[in-house]
Write a protein that holds these residues in place. Structure first.
Motif: not given
Length: 60
Positions: A21-23, A28-34, A44-46
């Motif tokens: 789940a953490e991965a 998802k956090m990385r995709v949104c940031a990019e 997603w970071k939260a």
């Protein structure tokens, strides 16, 4: 996203993906940031932090 909502998402993500789940949240956090979606990346970071807190410390 408030802490309660992040916790609810984290619980659902953990129920669906277990130890991964953490991965999943990190991806998802990385995709949104990019994509330049900083608000969604922060959400997603939260969620990732809530999953980590729920899971507990790593074992050595």
């Amino acid at each position: 996203m408030d802490a309660i909502k992040a916790s609810e998402y984290a619980r659902a993500l953990y129920a669906a993906h277990g130890g991964k789940a953490e991965a999943e949240a990190a991806q998802k956090m990385r995709v949104c940031a990019e994509a330049g979606k900083d608000s969604e990346a922060a959400d997603w970071k939260a969620v990732r932090q809530a999953v980590r807190a729920m899971r507990g410390p790593n074992q050595a």
